[in-house]
Scaffold this motif. Structure first.
Motif: not given
Length: 205
Positions: A93-99, A163-178
């Motif tokens: 979640f912290a990594e996704l937020l920084r992105a 945001l209309g930007a690409h984010f790593d789907p795997g990172l999004v899934d891991r953030a959701r799981e957390e």
């Protein structure tokens, strides 16, 4: 008092009209960049989580001040997105937020606008500027923690669309799981800032 609500989104205006229909309250479509009001039309203007999305928040504060009478107040409430912490840590979640914050900054926005709103009011010529830091926090099993968690789950889920930007789907899934993982020792702290300033009164000649 008479209260006017302004928004760009017709859907939000329709929702507000349906759910908040007090007789002294009206809603109008419009843009903060070109406010459809006369100079000095209001005693007070208030904006919440708006300046964070703008590339010229100080200019927006000047526009808000235009429609306030001399001696009236401009009030702004905004986020400090760099001030969001979970314990135990949620690294994905912290990594996704920084992105996401990097995308906003690359587009000229300031995701921690709350830190800069008071100084922006001074630069916009307002007087008697005050700021208040407001912490929002919840420790399990406080029901508020679920509200905050649900908010972040919705945000993370729709981040690419927001945001209309690409984010790593795997990172999004891991953030959701957390975020979905409940622990009995969980704690959340967020910071927001409320700032207000007074428009200079007309000087007698």
């Amino acid at each position: 008092s008479r209260v006017t609500g302004l928004d760009l989104d017709p859907g939000r205006l329709a929702h507000a009209t349906t759910h908040n229909g007090a007789p002294n309250l009206r809603y109008v479509p419009g843009d903060l960049a070109a406010l459809p009001f006369a100079d000095g039309a209001f005693d007070l203007v208030y904006t919440r989580f708006v300046l964070v999305h703008l590339t010229d928040p100080t200019g927006a504060i000047r526009k808000l001040a235009r429609v306030v009478r001399p001696g009236g107040r401009v009030v702004a409430y905004d986020m400090v997105h760099d001030g969001i912490w979970f314990s135990p840590d949620k690294p994905a979640f912290a990594e996704l937020l920084r992105a996401a914050l990097a995308v906003m900054r690359a587009r000229g926005m300031e995701p921690s606008q709350g830190l800069h709103t008071g100084p922006g009011m001074i630069r916009a010529g307002l007087e008697d500027v005050k700021v208040q830091v407001i912490p929002h926090h919840a420790l399990a099993p406080d029901p508020l923690l679920e509200d905050y968690r649900d908010n972040w789950l919705q945000t993370v889920t729709g981040l690419a669309q927001i945001l209309g930007a690409h984010f790593d789907p795997g990172l999004v899934d891991r953030a959701r799981e957390e975020l979905e993982r409940r622990t009995p020792d969980e704690f959340l702290l967020e910071l927001t800032v409320l700032a207000h300033g007074r428009k200079a009164a007309r000087r007698r000649t």
